[in-house]
Write a protein that holds these residues in place. Structure first.
Motif, PDB file in Angstrom:
ATOM      1  N   ALA A  85       0.837  -1.197   0.000  1.00 45.21           N
ATOM      2  CA  ALA A  85       0.000   0.000   0.000  1.00 45.21           C
ATOM      3  C   ALA A  85       0.876   1.254   0.000  1.00 45.21           C
ATOM      4  O   ALA A  85       0.617   2.218  -0.732  1.00 45.21           O
ATOM      5  CB  ALA A  85      -0.923  -0.011   1.218  1.00 45.21           C
ATOM      6  N   CYS A  86       1.931   1.243   0.802  1.00 48.93           N
ATOM      7  CA  CYS A  86       2.813   2.408   0.890  1.00 48.93           C
ATOM      8  C   CYS A  86       3.612   2.606  -0.386  1.00 48.93           C
ATOM      9  O   CYS A  86       3.847   3.737  -0.816  1.00 48.93           O
ATOM     10  CB  CYS A  86       3.765   2.259   2.075  1.00 48.93           C
ATOM     11  SG  CYS A  86       2.957   2.623   3.620  1.00 48.93           S
ATOM     12  N   ASP A  87       4.022   1.493  -1.011  1.00 48.97           N
ATOM     13  CA  ASP A  87       4.749   1.607  -2.274  1.00 48.97           C
ATOM     14  C   ASP A  87       3.892   2.312  -3.317  1.00 48.97           C
ATOM     15  O   ASP A  87       4.389   3.083  -4.137  1.00 48.97           O
ATOM     16  CB  ASP A  87       5.123   0.211  -2.799  1.00 48.97           C
ATOM     17  CG  ASP A  87       6.219  -0.428  -1.959  1.00 48.97           C
ATOM     18  OD1 ASP A  87       6.817   0.301  -1.129  1.00 48.97           O
ATOM     19  OD2 ASP A  87       6.463  -1.644  -2.108  1.00 48.97           O
ATOM     20  N   GLU A  88       2.614   2.026  -3.263  1.00 48.22           N
ATOM     21  CA  GLU A  88       1.690   2.587  -4.240  1.00 48.22           C
ATOM     22  C   GLU A  88       1.609   4.114  -4.121  1.00 48.22           C
ATOM     23  O   GLU A  88       1.447   4.819  -5.109  1.00 48.22           O
ATOM     24  CB  GLU A  88       0.300   1.964  -4.020  1.00 48.22           C
ATOM     25  CG  GLU A  88      -0.691   2.177  -5.134  1.00 48.22           C
ATOM     26  CD  GLU A  88      -0.398   1.353  -6.387  1.00 48.22           C
ATOM     27  OE1 GLU A  88       0.300   0.321  -6.259  1.00 48.22           O
ATOM     28  OE2 GLU A  88      -0.850   1.761  -7.468  1.00 48.22           O
ATOM     29  N   ILE A  89       1.714   4.640  -2.889  1.00 49.23           N
ATOM     30  CA  ILE A  89       1.574   6.087  -2.702  1.00 49.23           C
ATOM     31  C   ILE A  89       2.917   6.793  -2.531  1.00 49.23           C
ATOM     32  O   ILE A  89       2.966   8.013  -2.412  1.00 49.23           O
ATOM     33  CB  ILE A  89       0.684   6.426  -1.474  1.00 49.23           C
ATOM     34  CG1 ILE A  89       1.196   5.734  -0.214  1.00 49.23           C
ATOM     35  CG2 ILE A  89      -0.765   6.066  -1.748  1.00 49.23           C
ATOM     36  CD1 ILE A  89       0.495   6.172   1.065  1.00 49.23           C
ATOM     37  N   ALA A  90       4.012   6.009  -2.536  1.00 53.29           N
ATOM     38  CA  ALA A  90       5.319   6.588  -2.212  1.00 53.29           C
ATOM     39  C   ALA A  90       5.638   7.814  -3.061  1.00 53.29           C
ATOM     40  O   ALA A  90       6.152   8.811  -2.553  1.00 53.29           O
ATOM     41  CB  ALA A  90       6.400   5.529  -2.373  1.00 53.29           C
ATOM     42  N   ASN A  91       5.332   7.743  -4.359  1.00 53.79           N
ATOM     43  CA  ASN A  91       5.696   8.856  -5.234  1.00 53.79           C
ATOM     44  C   ASN A  91       4.517   9.742  -5.602  1.00 53.79           C
ATOM     45  O   ASN A  91       4.604  10.556  -6.511  1.00 53.79           O
ATOM     46  CB  ASN A  91       6.341   8.311  -6.513  1.00 53.79           C
ATOM     47  CG  ASN A  91       7.615   7.573  -6.188  1.00 53.79           C
ATOM     48  OD1 ASN A  91       8.416   8.039  -5.363  1.00 53.79           O
ATOM     49  ND2 ASN A  91       7.791   6.409  -6.796  1.00 53.79           N
ATOM     50  N   SER A  92       3.417   9.555  -4.866  1.00 56.79           N
ATOM     51  CA  SER A  92       2.229  10.311  -5.232  1.00 56.79           C
ATOM     52  C   SER A  92       2.186  11.640  -4.488  1.00 56.79           C
ATOM     53  O   SER A  92       2.462  11.719  -3.295  1.00 56.79           O
ATOM     54  CB  SER A  92       0.984   9.489  -4.891  1.00 56.79           C
ATOM     55  OG  SER A  92      -0.147  10.320  -4.899  1.00 56.79           O
ATOM     56  N   SER A  93       1.839  12.705  -5.240  1.00 56.74           N
ATOM     57  CA  SER A  93       1.682  13.992  -4.566  1.00 56.74           C
ATOM     58  C   SER A  93       0.197  14.369  -4.525  1.00 56.74           C
ATOM     59  O   SER A  93      -0.160  15.542  -4.456  1.00 56.74           O
ATOM     60  CB  SER A  93       2.509  15.061  -5.286  1.00 56.74           C
ATOM     61  OG  SER A  93       2.232  14.981  -6.668  1.00 56.74           O
ATOM     62  N   GLU A  94      -0.632  13.349  -4.583  1.00 56.40           N
ATOM     63  CA  GLU A  94      -2.080  13.528  -4.604  1.00 56.40           C
ATOM     64  C   GLU A  94      -2.568  14.207  -3.318  1.00 56.40           C
ATOM     65  O   GLU A  94      -2.276  13.758  -2.218  1.00 56.40           O
ATOM     66  CB  GLU A  94      -2.753  12.144  -4.743  1.00 56.40           C
ATOM     67  CG  GLU A  94      -4.257  12.176  -4.863  1.00 56.40           C
ATOM     68  CD  GLU A  94      -4.725  12.985  -6.060  1.00 56.40           C
ATOM     69  OE1 GLU A  94      -4.368  12.613  -7.193  1.00 56.40           O
ATOM     70  OE2 GLU A  94      -5.430  13.997  -5.842  1.00 56.40           O
ATOM     71  N   ARG A  95      -3.310  15.310  -3.460  1.00 58.00           N
ATOM     72  CA  ARG A  95      -3.804  16.013  -2.275  1.00 58.00           C
ATOM     73  C   ARG A  95      -5.243  15.616  -1.956  1.00 58.00           C
ATOM     74  O   ARG A  95      -5.730  15.851  -0.847  1.00 58.00           O
ATOM     75  CB  ARG A  95      -3.733  17.539  -2.484  1.00 58.00           C
ATOM     76  CG  ARG A  95      -2.318  18.050  -2.716  1.00 58.00           C
ATOM     77  CD  ARG A  95      -2.185  19.496  -2.292  1.00 58.00           C
ATOM     78  NE  ARG A  95      -2.032  19.607  -0.846  1.00 58.00           N
ATOM     79  CZ  ARG A  95      -0.850  19.576  -0.214  1.00 58.00           C
ATOM     80  NH1 ARG A  95       0.268  19.449  -0.902  1.00 58.00           N
ATOM     81  NH2 ARG A  95      -0.791  19.696   1.087  1.00 58.00           N
ATOM     82  N   ASN A  96      -5.907  15.019  -2.936  1.00 56.66           N
ATOM     83  CA  ASN A  96      -7.302  14.616  -2.748  1.00 56.66           C
ATOM     84  C   ASN A  96      -7.359  13.339  -1.906  1.00 56.66           C
ATOM     85  O   ASN A  96      -6.789  12.305  -2.273  1.00 56.66           O
ATOM     86  CB  ASN A  96      -7.913  14.387  -4.140  1.00 56.66           C
ATOM     87  CG  ASN A  96      -9.368  13.993  -4.063  1.00 56.66           C
ATOM     88  OD1 ASN A  96      -9.700  12.999  -3.437  1.00 56.66           O
ATOM     89  ND2 ASN A  96     -10.229  14.764  -4.716  1.00 56.66           N
ATOM     90  N   ILE A  97      -8.030  13.387  -0.755  1.00 58.03           N
ATOM     91  CA  ILE A  97      -8.026  12.240   0.162  1.00 58.03           C
ATOM     92  C   ILE A  97      -8.694  11.018  -0.472  1.00 58.03           C
ATOM     93  O   ILE A  97      -8.247   9.890  -0.300  1.00 58.03           O
ATOM     94  CB  ILE A  97      -8.701  12.598   1.518  1.00 58.03           C
ATOM     95  CG1 ILE A  97      -8.597  11.440   2.525  1.00 58.03           C
ATOM     96  CG2 ILE A  97     -10.178  12.944   1.353  1.00 58.03           C
ATOM     97  CD1 ILE A  97      -7.344  11.384   3.275  1.00 58.03           C
ATOM     98  N   GLY A  98      -9.768  11.268  -1.245  1.00 59.94           N
ATOM     99  CA  GLY A  98     -10.474  10.163  -1.889  1.00 59.94           C
ATOM    100  C   GLY A  98      -9.566   9.419  -2.848  1.00 59.94           C
ATOM    101  O   GLY A  98      -9.471   8.190  -2.815  1.00 59.94           O
ATOM    102  N   LYS A  99      -8.850  10.182  -3.679  1.00 58.88           N
ATOM    103  CA  LYS A  99      -7.975   9.541  -4.665  1.00 58.88           C
ATOM    104  C   LYS A  99      -6.809   8.835  -3.978  1.00 58.88           C
ATOM    105  O   LYS A  99      -6.400   7.753  -4.391  1.00 58.88           O
ATOM    106  CB  LYS A  99      -7.472  10.582  -5.660  1.00 58.88           C
ATOM    107  CG  LYS A  99      -8.573  10.996  -6.627  1.00 58.88           C
ATOM    108  CD  LYS A  99      -8.073  11.977  -7.656  1.00 58.88           C
ATOM    109  CE  LYS A  99      -9.229  12.379  -8.587  1.00 58.88           C
ATOM    110  NZ  LYS A  99      -8.992  13.670  -9.237  1.00 58.88           N
ATOM    111  N   LEU A 100      -6.265   9.481  -2.942  1.00 60.08           N
ATOM    112  CA  LEU A 100      -5.120   8.864  -2.277  1.00 60.08           C
ATOM    113  C   LEU A 100      -5.502   7.551  -1.589  1.00 60.08           C
ATOM    114  O   LEU A 100      -4.786   6.551  -1.683  1.00 60.08           O
ATOM    115  CB  LEU A 100      -4.477   9.804  -1.258  1.00 60.08           C
ATOM    116  CG  LEU A 100      -3.168   9.172  -0.779  1.00 60.08           C
ATOM    117  CD1 LEU A 100      -1.962   9.854  -1.386  1.00 60.08           C
ATOM    118  CD2 LEU A 100      -3.080   9.072   0.717  1.00 60.08           C
ATOM    119  N   THR A 101      -6.651   7.545  -0.902  1.00 60.32           N
ATOM    120  CA  THR A 101      -7.035   6.303  -0.214  1.00 60.32           C
ATOM    121  C   THR A 101      -7.353   5.196  -1.228  1.00 60.32           C
ATOM    122  O   THR A 101      -7.142   4.021  -0.941  1.00 60.32           O
ATOM    123  CB  THR A 101      -8.230   6.504   0.739  1.00 60.32           C
ATOM    124  OG1 THR A 101      -9.240   7.235   0.072  1.00 60.32           O
ATOM    125  CG2 THR A 101      -7.824   7.228   1.993  1.00 60.32           C
TER     126      THR A 101
END
Lengths: 118, 561
Positions: B69-85
């Motif tokens: 799960a963390c690898d998936e978001i490691a490089n994400s700069s997504e600020r939208n909580i819905g998209k990030l989750t």
């Protein structure tokens, strides 16, 4: 079929009995929402079965037990993880109850149940 | 409803982070904190396993799932909580390992679905998301078992719903649900009998607790990579696996049991131990504490000295890990070497009731072993299989049990090879005969020679009576230890030592030269040594040998010659 000798005579365990153990183990396994008949005719909708011998096939060749499970899995779970988990659970419970090694547990995913689309 | 205003904390009591709304990036930090904290406590979760199933290490499975799960978001700069989750849920789904991992991924999936299209996470949305997570997770199983991670997820969602009455702050709700998760985990043994029997709480539930607690610790600015001392039940301490990993220099394992004088300050205790050594484990049961640590050679007494300052030491054990490792590797490497035969030579097959006895036969030159003995007679087919592939047609069989002689003789009808059964009724007889075996020569002459020595050896067997009976004038009660000399019941006693000494007396062991004890799997080496010592004192003129026999049911098979 599966004979074991004890001091007074012989104990025989039928495939149905083993199937029942496997059935209950499978139903408790996370991600498996049902078992389905192995003899599906084309075009007939998949029905979740209540009778363990329908969704489970137990083979015994005199030495080894192998079990085939025909399952329906919850949509949205990782199928390989659920499948390996259910085969481990079934193997564990059958071996624990029977005291004999289970050689193989084959999981056939016959369908997915969709509760929520993402 | 004004309750929330009453409960609202004054601004100066807030943690600095609480001022920030939870958007995608803040939530990313929280999820990463979860993973770190879970990994720190991975072994604690692993130690809670009840079922020895192959995918069993719950802590490891949950860490791997969260890692994905963390690898998936490691490089994400997504600020939208819905998209990030949704990314978190996707990663958890792809990396889901084991039962607990799959359930965890479903919790995330429901959680994410509830936050669709939202920019930030507020109190009410958190409540809804936890609620959805629970619902989705429960859909994945037909017969939910209570007292598992599912129960903990359910209790968390319920607590969140209660909390919203008091506070709208998602950080506060998070703090409350961590407490609820903790309490829920503690209750799991009440709901699930296997947990209670094993004296543990549910591993998956505990893992979920660590995931949430990691978030809260991060908010509070508490360290995430230091294992806080966790006291486990004594039964859960996995000491036998502890020497799988020896840190360089930490050559000794010290285990100390003690009663503390006053209540133990666990974190302080743990910290002090960290100065002494590594691989620290603390267990507790009925007021007794057990401490396990790996230390350097010159510090082996330090843990004991230190523990003495805290209370009364009841037991201490020091072991050299390297010699333990060597011994284990030695045992593993001890495979049985059979004697190879050439065409025309005689190959001997022995029936052996245990690994140790098989090894002794192998050292005397047998070419194959068939496992079997009392209550586990091998079939004619099994005996046949053992020698069918040997490259010679002269076969000797040592049945080593009177009930197997017939099966062995039946083999002669089933094969074109020339099979001779040397009718050894016991293991010592078989060994005595094997001493006379010569691979090349006239089979008739050699067989006759082997037969002639069968009765030169006295066989003692010691076992437990399975029923009450009177045979040969000896009264036996079920459960008593009985001694048999050459197959005849001679003695019933209440303990192994009396049974052994009594047997030797009946056998007139003082007229013989060598007494060999083959000890079985049901008797401890310590007990064997104690009995052997007593025999040595009683029979100073005889040579006493002790061999591992590995046979079931019979604590001792004794050869007297």
């Amino acid at each position: 079929m599966n004979d074991e000798y004890i001091q007074l005579g012989r104990v025989t365990v039928s495939p149905q009995a083993i199937a029942t153990i496997a059935f209950n183990a499978a139903r408790q396994s996370y991600g498996v929402v049902g078992l389905t008949s192995k003899n599906l005719m084309d075009g007939i909708t998949q029905v979740i079965v209540k009778d363990p011998t329908n969704g489970i096939e137990v083979k015994y060749d005199g030495e080894k037990i192998s079990i085939d499970l025909y399952v329906i899995i919850e949509y949205g779970t990782r199928i390989t993880s659920v499948a390996s988990s259910v085969s481990n659970t079934v193997k564990f419970h059958v071996e624990k109850a029977l005291g004999m090694p289970v050689e193989q547990v084959n999981v056939h995913v016959r369908g997915l149940r969709v509760s929520d689309m993402d | 409803m004004d309750l929330k205003d009453i409960e609202k904390k004054p601004q100066d009591q807030l943690y600095p982070m609480q001022k920030y709304p939870i958007d995608g990036q803040v939530f990313k930090s929280l999820v990463e904190a979860s993973l770190t904290w879970l990994r720190t406590n991975q072994q604690t979760v692993n130690s809670l396993n009840v079922f020895p199933v192959p995918d069993g290490d719950t802590g490891t499975n949950m860490v791997l799932t969260m890692q994905a799960a963390c690898d998936e978001i490691a490089n994400s700069s997504e600020r939208n909580i819905g998209k990030l989750t949704h990314l978190v849920a996707h990663g958890a789904l792809m990396g889901a390992r084991g039962n607990s991992g799959v359930i965890l991924s479903q919790l995330w999936r429901g959680f994410a679905r509830a936050l669709n299209n939202f920019e930030v996470l507020d109190g009410q949305r958190l409540v809804n998301a936890l609620h959805q997570g629970r619902n989705t997770a429960y859909k994945g199983v037909v017969r939910p078992v209570e007292g598992t991670i599912l129960t903990v997820a359910k209790d968390i969602a319920a607590e969140a719903e209660r909390s919203i009455v008091y506070t709208q702050d998602p950080y506060d709700i998070l703090e409350r649900i961590v407490t609820a998760a903790d309490e829920s985990v503690i209750r799991t043994p009440e709901l699930l009998a296997v947990l209670k029997d094993a004296g543990v709480v549910d591993a998956g539930g505990k893992g979920l607790f660590f995931i949430l607690e990691g978030m809260v610790r991060f908010v509070k600015g508490l360290p995430l990579d230091v294992n806080i001392a966790v006291v486990q039940p004594l039964s859960a301490m996995k000491l036998e696996n502890a020497f799988d990993s020896i840190e360089p220099g930490q050559d000794f394992e010290v285990v100390v049991d003690f009663y503390p004088n006053e209540e133990l300050n666990i974190p302080q205790f743990y910290e002090d131990l960290e100065h002494i050594g590594t691989s620290i484990q603390i267990g507790e049961g009925d007021g007794i504490y057990r401490m396990h640590i790996h230390v350097e050679a010159d510090k082996i007494y330090a843990p004991i000295e230190y523990t003495k300052t805290l209370g009364v030491v009841t037991k201490a054990a020091i072991e050299n890990l390297h010699s333990q490792m060597e011994q284990i590797e030695h045992e593993r490497g001890k495979s049985i070497q059979f004697t190879s035969v050439e065409p025309g030579q005689i190959a001997t097959v022995a029936v052996a009731p245990g690994a140790g006895i098989a090894r002794v036969f192998a050292s005397l030159g047998v070419s194959a072993i068939v496992e079997g003995g009392q209550t586990m007679n091998p079939s004619t087919q099994e005996i046949l299989n053992s020698f069918e592939n040997l490259p010679t047609d002269q076969i000797f069989i040592l049945p080593n049990n009177k009930n197997i002689i017939l099966a062995a003789q039946a083999v002669t009808q089933l094969t074109v090879k020339h099979v001779t059964v040397i009718p050894s009724r016991t293991v010592p007889q078989g060994l005595a005969a094997m001493m006379r075996m010569i691979a090349s020569g006239d089979p008739k002459v050699i067989a006759a020679d082997m037969n002639s020595v069968l009765n030169d050896v006295e066989t003692g067997e010691i076992t437990t009576a399975t029923r009450s009976v009177e045979i040969d004038g000896v009264n036996v009660l079920q459960g008593q230890i009985i001694s048999m000399l050459n197959g005849k019941l001679v003695l019933a006693s209440d303990n192994l030592k009396d049974a052994t000494l009594g047997l030797l007396k009946k056998a007139h062991a003082d007229h013989f030269e060598l007494i060999t004890l083959f000890y079985g799997i049901d008797v401890s080496r310590m007990e064997v040594d104690a009995i052997a010592d007593t025999i040595r004192k009683k029979y100073p003129k005889q040579e006493i040998e002790v061999q591992e026999g590995g046979q079931p049911h019979y604590p001792f098979i004794i050869s007297i010659e």
